[in-house]
Design a protein around this motif. Structure first.
Motif, mmCIF file in Angstrom:
data_model
loop_
_atom_site.group_PDB
_atom_site.id
_atom_site.type_symbol
_atom_site.label_atom_id
_atom_site.label_comp_id
_atom_site.label_asym_id
_atom_site.label_seq_id
_atom_site.Cartn_x
_atom_site.Cartn_y
_atom_site.Cartn_z
ATOM 1 N N THR A 1 -19.479 41.144 -4.090
ATOM 2 C CA THR A 1 -19.438 42.554 -3.701
ATOM 3 C C THR A 1 -18.478 42.755 -2.529
ATOM 4 O O THR A 1 -18.050 41.807 -1.879
ATOM 5 C CB THR A 1 -20.839 43.047 -3.296
ATOM 6 O OG1 THR A 1 -21.306 42.281 -2.178
ATOM 7 C CG2 THR A 1 -21.815 42.923 -4.458
ATOM 8 N N GLU B 1 -12.971 40.340 -10.589
ATOM 9 C CA GLU B 1 -13.477 41.702 -10.423
ATOM 10 C C GLU B 1 -14.745 41.655 -9.585
ATOM 11 O O GLU B 1 -15.601 40.791 -9.770
ATOM 12 C CB GLU B 1 -13.775 42.354 -11.776
ATOM 13 C CG GLU B 1 -12.538 42.615 -12.614
ATOM 14 C CD GLU B 1 -12.860 43.367 -13.899
ATOM 15 O OE1 GLU B 1 -14.038 43.330 -14.324
ATOM 16 O OE2 GLU B 1 -11.945 43.993 -14.454
ATOM 17 N N THR C 1 -17.751 44.203 -7.168
ATOM 18 C CA THR C 1 -18.442 45.490 -7.208
ATOM 19 C C THR C 1 -18.666 46.046 -5.806
ATOM 20 O O THR C 1 -19.072 45.313 -4.899
ATOM 21 C CB THR C 1 -19.803 45.327 -7.911
ATOM 22 O OG1 THR C 1 -19.593 44.771 -9.210
ATOM 23 C CG2 THR C 1 -20.511 46.672 -8.040
ATOM 24 N N ARG D 1 -20.978 51.040 -6.606
ATOM 25 C CA ARG D 1 -20.967 50.150 -7.764
ATOM 26 C C ARG D 1 -19.660 50.202 -8.537
ATOM 27 O O ARG D 1 -19.556 49.720 -9.667
ATOM 28 C CB ARG D 1 -22.135 50.441 -8.716
ATOM 29 C CG ARG D 1 -23.502 50.556 -8.039
ATOM 30 C CD ARG D 1 -23.785 49.404 -7.111
ATOM 31 N NE ARG D 1 -23.880 48.110 -7.804
ATOM 32 C CZ ARG D 1 -23.987 46.939 -7.183
ATOM 33 N NH1 ARG D 1 -23.964 46.890 -5.850
ATOM 34 N NH2 ARG D 1 -24.083 45.831 -7.882
ATOM 35 N N VAL E 1 -16.068 49.048 -9.700
ATOM 36 C CA VAL E 1 -15.502 47.716 -9.892
ATOM 37 C C VAL E 1 -14.042 47.716 -9.451
ATOM 38 O O VAL E 1 -13.271 48.612 -9.805
ATOM 39 C CB VAL E 1 -15.615 47.271 -11.364
ATOM 40 C CG1 VAL E 1 -14.922 45.929 -11.578
ATOM 41 C CG2 VAL E 1 -17.085 47.182 -11.762
#
Length: 401
Positions: free
Chosen positions: A189, A238, A240, A245, A247
């Motif tokens: 993240t 990728e 988040t 949220r 991407v």
């Protein structure tokens, strides 16, 4: 918007506005580039570090606009607030310029300070790449100014004690060393403040920051590498956003594995993983013919502070904690019980810089890592990337690594 200097009434706050208690030492007047009223690294580490040190006065700051500079000046009781780093660098009331902004902006903000002939303390990494670091180090050399780069683990009492233990033969001849770390950045993240680290070209990556701080500490204790092999992978292309949220693409690495041989002949292995681990934040072993030493930390950014040393040698079967002798605290006894705070390591680096600038550094004590040192470390990281890219073992000593 107006970018002229804004003078704020200094507030009598001993926790923020520093004055020397020593009549023999002239104050080093500090100007911080990037001190924000909203917080950040400068507020978390540099302001508290300076507050607890004799010989410094936090005199000025600069921000992106005059308005934000005024807000920060008021919050931290800093008397001079500038709307640009260039204005701060030109001020006759600033001796030391401290640059605490994101890496991609270092070159443009450090250059004016060097051109003005000021001492400069830059956070690590020095530049977004080796070329930028070389440009700044060359300019500093031509201007003849004292510089420092924020590789603060080198100044921390536990690491200086660890280096002396090894040098004094605690483990005998060093055979190998292993370092395992979680990177904090490079995880699954991201948030808005650290979106820029997703880009490998930003200069702020798992390799340059967590690995860079850590390998610099390793070489400080055990000496430089002679040769390395490396794997650098981006296994999470990728990631988040923590709240929306959304991407986003990530080009920066999230796995680094480096093996090599030190100039002493000892074998070294380092593995850094992006994000955090439920198992290990940081663990470093040094194994020798006569004993073992271990460095542990519960924080991924272990170079902030809070490290603990353990050792055993001879007939001892179990590791025991090795308290750091009081002499390694220098004059910073107020930090002895605050070693886990992010400002602790920074405070010790400021203390070394002060003693270096005033000529009071002990003859047997090395000073702060400067811009030339930063270039050597940047060069090392470039060679590690080369090893990973080519899949070949590379030598380091001849390239300044």
């Amino acid at each position: 918007m107006e970018r002229s200097v804004v003078r704020e009434q200094a507030v009598a706050n001993a926790g923020v506005h520093m004055m020397s208690t020593s009549p023999r030492r002239e104050l080093i007047r500090v100007g911080v580039v990037g001190l924000s009223a909203r917080g950040g690294w400068a507020a978390t580490a540099h302001v508290p570090a300076l507050a607890g040190l004799d010989g410094y006065e936090l005199r000025a700051l600069s921000a992106g606009t005059a308005e934000s500079a005024r807000a920060a000046g008021k919050k931290y009781a800093v008397p001079l607030a500038f709307g640009s780093a260039e204005e701060l660098a030109r001020s006759d009331e600033v001796d030391l310029v401290v640059v605490t902004v994101k890496v991609p902006h270092h070159l443009e903000l450090i250059r004016p300070a060097l051109e003005a002939g000021k001492m400069v303390f830059s956070e690590w990494p020095l530049g977004a790449d080796l070329a930028q670091a070389e440009e700044l180090a060359d300019l500093a050399r031509r201007k003849g100014v004292l510089t420092a780069v924020g590789l603060q683990a080198r100044s921390a009492p536990p690491l200086r004690y660890l280096r002396d233990l090894v040098a004094d033969g605690y483990v005998g001849r060093v055979l190998s060393t292993d370092m395992l770390g979680s990177g904090w950045i490079g995880g699954a993240t991201y948030d808005d403040d650290y979106a820029y680290v997703l880009d490998v070209t930003s200069g702020a990556t798992l390799l340059t920051i967590p690995f860079g701080h850590s390998v610099d500490a390793l070489t400080m204790v055990l000496g430089e590498f002679r040769e390395v092999s490396a794997l650098i992978e981006n296994l999470r292309p990728e990631v988040t956003h923590v709240t929306s949220r959304a991407v986003a693409a990530k080009s920066a690495e999230d796995q680094i594995a480096v093996t090599g041989v030190l100039e002493s002949g000892a074998v070294a292995a380092l593995h850094f993983r992006g994000g955090t681990s439920r198992a290990t934040a940081f663990h470093w072993e040094i194994n020798g013919t006569e004993g073992d030493l271990v460095v542990k930390a519960g924080l991924e950014q272990w170079w902030y502070g809070g490290t603990r040393l353990y050792g055993a040698r001879g007939d001892e079967d179990a590791l025991t904690e090795l308290p750091v002798p009081a002499r390694y605290q220098r004059s910073l006894t107020q930090w002895a019980d605050r070693s886990a705070e992010p400002a602790c390591g920074v405070a010790h680096e400021y203390a070394l810089l002060r003693d270096q600038a005033t000529g009071s550094l002990a003859p047997d004590e090395d000073g702060v890592p400067d811009f030339r040192h930063a270039v050597r470390r940047h060069a090392m990281l470039e060679r590690i990337r080369e090893a990973a890219r080519t899949g070949r073992k590379v030598t380091l000593a001849e390239h300044g690594g």
